[in-house]
Enzyme design. Sequence first.
Site: not given
Ligand code: PGA
Length: 248
Positions: A7, A9, A93, A95, A165, A171, A211, A232
């Site tokens: 992803n 983003k 997601h 976010e 998730e 993140g 992460s 991500g």
């Molecule tokens: P991350 O994000 O691997 O940076 O934690 C994962 C995601 O938001 O799908």
Amino acid sequence: MKKIVANFKMNKTPSEVKQYLMTLVPRFDKAENIDLCLCLPYTSLSEAKYLLKGYPVKLGAQNLSECEAGGNTGEISGAMLKDVGVDSVIIGHSERRSRFKENSKIINKKIKIALKNRLNVILCVGESLAEKNTLKTLDTLREQIEEALKGLYENELESITIAYEPIWAIGTGKNATPREIEYAVKVIRKVVEDDFSTKASKEICVLYGGSVTNKNVASIIKAKGVDGALIGGASLDANMFLNILSLI
Ligand code: PGA
């Protein structure tokens, strides 16, 4: 076969994505055991369709409109994604749920629009830190999945992947432990069993995201019931991502 979804983003301009794909794609040599999908920004999809031609890497998007077409300035439809060669689309997601106020009704509509356009869906679910600390993980996951999959036929689950998730892991550099992941995946499969069937609960593809890095990917991928990972930040550097893929 493990499924790995990157992803991006809101990262990378079209020229940066082009550079990235030219580094990663010819060196990706694990197609027999990794089903790889790159969820790029909308602005890179068209060019990526050509750059990925002939390679075993799928093209993904990070969102789509819950509407079909027409007066929705700035939105992107399922038909547009399908036409540009998208295989899968991320829906729900955290976010988007928190920053863009996407509620479960919208998520359910988006899933139906995606399926209507023959797009595969990567549905993201996960609890907040407050919910984790008050032992509400199970309730949160149940509610998110039930609302998202409301009105779907069992055969449509073939096109759905559920990504666990936890919001507190996205993140933050704090991944869930394999034990926490196994618990959540068990809950997810139980909800699918209750709402659809035992067969569906066994067959549905479940990923972990939050992460994931080269330090933890091997143990996460081995956790019971986990079919792959959604990555991500650690997918953004082509060489680092190739290193992660080599560990699977
Ligand atoms: P991350 O994000 O691997 O940076 O934690 C994962 C995601 O938001 O799908």
